[in-house]
Design a protein around this motif. Structure first.
Motif, PDB file in Angstrom:
ATOM      1  N   UNK A 112       0.811  -1.226   0.000  1.00 14.65           N
ATOM      2  CA  UNK A 112       0.000   0.000   0.000  1.00 14.65           C
ATOM      3  C   UNK A 112       0.843   1.274   0.000  1.00 14.65           C
ATOM      4  N   UNK A 113       2.114   1.164   0.382  1.00 18.25           N
ATOM      5  CA  UNK A 113       2.961   2.355   0.434  1.00 18.25           C
ATOM      6  C   UNK A 113       4.006   2.407  -0.676  1.00 18.25           C
ATOM      7  N   UNK A 114       4.114   1.347  -1.471  1.00 14.74           N
ATOM      8  CA  UNK A 114       5.127   1.362  -2.528  1.00 14.74           C
ATOM      9  C   UNK A 114       4.633   0.708  -3.809  1.00 14.74           C
ATOM     10  N   UNK A 115       4.313  -0.567  -3.751  1.00 15.29           N
ATOM     11  CA  UNK A 115       3.991  -1.314  -4.963  1.00 15.29           C
ATOM     12  C   UNK A 115       2.758  -0.744  -5.659  1.00 15.29           C
ATOM     13  N   UNK A 116       1.674  -0.549  -4.915  1.00 18.39           N
ATOM     14  CA  UNK A 116       0.443  -0.046  -5.532  1.00 18.39           C
ATOM     15  C   UNK A 116       0.572   1.383  -6.057  1.00 18.39           C
ATOM     16  N   UNK A 117       1.088   2.333  -5.263  1.00 16.01           N
ATOM     17  CA  UNK A 117       1.189   3.679  -5.820  1.00 16.01           C
ATOM     18  C   UNK A 117       2.128   3.763  -7.024  1.00 16.01           C
ATOM     19  N   UNK A 118       3.210   2.973  -7.042  1.00 13.58           N
ATOM     20  CA  UNK A 118       4.089   2.961  -8.209  1.00 13.58           C
ATOM     21  C   UNK A 118       3.352   2.433  -9.428  1.00 13.58           C
ATOM     22  N   UNK A 119       2.541   1.410  -9.221  1.00 12.78           N
ATOM     23  CA  UNK A 119       1.759   0.848 -10.338  1.00 12.78           C
ATOM     24  C   UNK A 119       0.733   1.855 -10.836  1.00 12.78           C
ATOM     25  N   UNK A 120       0.042   2.510  -9.926  1.00 11.35           N
ATOM     26  CA  UNK A 120      -0.975   3.484 -10.316  1.00 11.35           C
ATOM     27  C   UNK A 120      -0.359   4.606 -11.145  1.00 11.35           C
ATOM     28  N   UNK A 121       0.801   5.079 -10.711  1.00 11.08           N
ATOM     29  CA  UNK A 121       1.450   6.200 -11.383  1.00 11.08           C
ATOM     30  C   UNK A 121       2.246   5.785 -12.610  1.00 11.08           C
ATOM     31  N   UNK A 122       2.388   4.479 -12.840  1.00 12.40           N
ATOM     32  CA  UNK A 122       3.144   4.014 -13.991  1.00 12.40           C
ATOM     33  C   UNK A 122       4.630   4.229 -13.858  1.00 12.40           C
ATOM     34  N   UNK A 123       5.149   4.129 -12.645  1.00 21.43           N
ATOM     35  CA  UNK A 123       6.579   4.356 -12.404  1.00 21.43           C
ATOM     36  C   UNK A 123       7.338   3.063 -12.630  1.00 21.43           C
ATOM     37  N   UNK A 124       7.638   2.777 -13.878  1.00 20.83           N
ATOM     38  CA  UNK A 124       8.285   1.510 -14.191  1.00 20.83           C
ATOM     39  C   UNK A 124       9.672   1.412 -13.573  1.00 20.83           C
ATOM     40  N   UNK A 125      10.367   2.560 -13.432  1.00 19.09           N
ATOM     41  CA  UNK A 125      11.694   2.508 -12.814  1.00 19.09           C
ATOM     42  C   UNK A 125      11.614   2.447 -11.304  1.00 19.09           C
ATOM     43  N   UNK A 126      10.388   2.523 -10.761  1.00 17.41           N
ATOM     44  CA  UNK A 126      10.216   2.398  -9.320  1.00 17.41           C
ATOM     45  C   UNK A 126       9.707   1.004  -8.941  1.00 17.41           C
ATOM     46  N   UNK A 127       9.560   0.120  -9.926  1.00 21.11           N
ATOM     47  CA  UNK A 127       9.041  -1.209  -9.630  1.00 21.11           C
ATOM     48  C   UNK A 127      10.112  -2.084  -9.015  1.00 21.11           C
ATOM     49  N   UNK A 128      10.598  -1.631  -7.862  1.00 22.30           N
ATOM     50  CA  UNK A 128      11.772  -2.259  -7.272  1.00 22.30           C
ATOM     51  C   UNK A 128      11.425  -3.426  -6.371  1.00 22.30           C
ATOM     52  N   UNK A 129      10.169  -3.837  -6.336  1.00 20.03           N
ATOM     53  CA  UNK A 129       9.779  -4.917  -5.439  1.00 20.03           C
ATOM     54  C   UNK A 129       8.735  -5.794  -6.097  1.00 20.03           C
ATOM     55  N   UNK A 130       8.732  -7.053  -5.694  1.00 22.66           N
ATOM     56  CA  UNK A 130       7.669  -7.940  -6.124  1.00 22.66           C
ATOM     57  C   UNK A 130       6.410  -7.699  -5.309  1.00 22.66           C
ATOM     58  N   UNK A 131       5.380  -8.467  -5.593  1.00 18.94           N
ATOM     59  CA  UNK A 131       4.122  -8.293  -4.866  1.00 18.94           C
ATOM     60  C   UNK A 131       4.273  -8.570  -3.373  1.00 18.94           C
ATOM     61  N   UNK A 132       5.300  -9.338  -3.002  1.00 24.60           N
ATOM     62  CA  UNK A 132       5.527  -9.627  -1.585  1.00 24.60           C
ATOM     63  C   UNK A 132       6.395  -8.563  -0.913  1.00 24.60           C
ATOM     64  N   UNK A 133       6.775  -7.526  -1.667  1.00 23.40           N
ATOM     65  CA  UNK A 133       7.564  -6.442  -1.091  1.00 23.40           C
ATOM     66  C   UNK A 133       9.051  -6.699  -1.055  1.00 23.40           C
TER      67      UNK A 133
END
Length: 460
Positions: free
Chosen positions: A362-383
């Motif tokens: 809720x504090x990293x993976x989802x907001x990065x996905x919403x904003x389309x921050x492909x270079x911020x996709x630094x974690x898997x779904x498990x964090x």
């Protein structure tokens, strides 16, 4: 002549607990996650790495905030991009989205590029400007959304936050327009005619205190309209700072219908209630207002079950002159970047509603996905950190408890609603693009973007 470009030195995080629950070493080299687990110590870069003992600490992906007010340009007495992003780094954030209600409004390519460059020059975290939906936030004519999308800032998130896009036709046009380039509209849901002169949540308490009430339906009516508009044009809608139980029901229904809607909740709406307004202390005056205990519980459950996607701080710094005054004339807003993760730990982790993988979601993976921050996709779904991803990480100590002292915060403003409260957890290190911008619980040195270092100006 500009300073030579230097790559961040390798760092080995030894014995850290990952958000997934397992313990592992994490090697960071050349600004990337080089290895996780047994391979970290055997990696060729490990021999030159600075070893940080992370026993008892948690490594989370760098936090991403979709809702930050950095005030610059025009309101530098309350906050600047530099002070706000330094505070963000201290809170564990490696990416923030700067809302458009600056002076001048961020409604042109020139202004959003200015904010973006200020963020790169500061070097504490990534700054993504949010473009205004309407010219001057006036709700009368669409801003030049396409020019902002095509600018160096590459704006994809548009919002009149602080004001509602209350005209249904204008909102429809905005949703249709941003769809053409993969953008989305983030709505401040507030029907203006239902909240004229409102000062706090409309309830029995507002009557007792003699303060004009702000009814829940003023938020819910706009959400109901907008999810139908988003469904009609098949575009993306993001609902800012959800605050009522009824809003949760509407968003849950919309998601069940397949509407492309996402939503955020603020830390203060997860923890604080309208009862604090009894003090008439303007630090508790915020938009939307603090609500009932039942609303707080509904918001927590919605964040836990995925109805609400993310936590957005709505960090809203103000000067003492605009907050330390009579309630009815005080500005609305609270600071929140440096206290967001402690509040989430207290409200969601310590209540058993989220584990640390959920916090990462809720504090990293989802907001990065919403904003389309492909270079911020630094974690898997498990964090857990992904090998090869940009090394945006926060090392968190969940065991400590500290009394909140706004005078010690790095934000320029002091309007924290948590003053004197004891909250859990503390940032130990924040790694932004592999560089430690927070080290041993204190701000270190900012990151120098290679383009800025080589040319003297930011570019993308």
């Amino acid at each position: 002549m500009s300073a030579p470009v230097t790559r961040p030195a390798p760092v080995l995080l030894r014995g850290a607990a990952l958000a997934s629950g397992e313990s592992a070493d994490v090697l960071v080299a050349d600004g990337l996650v080089a290895a996780v687990g047994p391979d970290a110590s055997a990696h060729p870069a490990a021999g030159a790495a600075e070893v940080l003992d992370c026993t008892g600490l948690i490594v989370l992906p760098g936090l991403v905030d979709l809702h930050t007010h950095l005030r610059q340009p025009g309101k530098e007495d309350a906050e600047t991009v530099e002070t706000g992003t330094r505070a963000a780094a201290m809170g564990g954030f490696t990416s923030v989205h700067a809302m458009a209600n600056s002076t001048p409004t961020a409604d042109t390519a020139g202004v959003v590029e200015q904010v973006w460059r200020l963020g790169r020059d500061a070097g504490w975290c990534d700054v993504h400007p949010v473009g205004a939906v309407t010219v001057g936030l006036a709700g009368e004519a669409l801003a030049d959304l396409g020019a902002m999308a095509d600018s160096q800032a590459r704006v994809r998130m548009f919002s009149d936050d602080g004001m509602c896009v209350h005209d249904a036709v204008l909102m429809r046009r905005a949703l249709e327009y941003v769809k053409s380039f993969g953008g989305f509209v983030a709505q401040h849901a507030q029907e203006p005619k239902l909240t004229a002169g409102a000062q706090m949540n409309e309830s029995e308490l507002s009557g007792i205190l003699g303060l004009p009430g702000w009814p829940a339906v003023a938020e819910e009516a706009i959400i109901a309209r907008d999810v139908l508009l988003a469904q009609h044009v098949d575009s993306r809608l993001h609902v800012c700072h959800v605050s009522t139980e009824g809003s949760v029901r509407l968003i849950r229904w919309a998601k069940e219908q397949g509407v492309r809607v996402t939503a955020e909740v603020t830390p203060h709406h997860l923890l604080l209630t309208e009862e604090l307004v009894r003090s008439y202390d303007p630090v508790y005056k915020v938009n939307p207002p603090l609500r009932r205990e039942a609303d707080v519980m509904a918001l927590r459950e919605a964040l836990a079950d995925g109805t609400i996607d993310t936590v957005g701080t709505d960090h809203a710094p103000h000067t003492p002159e605009t907050k330390q005054c009579e309630w009815t004339v005080a500005a609305m807003g609270m600071t929140g970047l440096e206290t967001a993760l402690p509040v989430v730990q207290q409200a969601m982790v310590e209540t058993g509603l989220l584990d640390w993988a959920g916090v990462a979601r809720v504090l990293s993976v989802n907001p990065a996905r919403i904003a389309g921050l492909t270079d911020q996709g630094q974690a898997g779904d498990d964090g857990a950190p992904r090998v090869g991803a940009v090394a945006n990480l926060v090392v968190w100590d969940p065991s400590v408890r500290r009394t909140v002292d706004p005078e010690a915060h790095l934000t320029r403003s002091r309007n924290s609603p948590y003053r004197g409260m004891e909250l859990p957890g503390a940032t130990v290190h924040t790694l932004y693009r592999g560089h430690r911008v927070v080290a041993d619980g204190a701000p270190a040195t900012p990151y120098r973007h290679p383009a800025a270092a080589e040319t003297g100006e930011a570019s993308r």
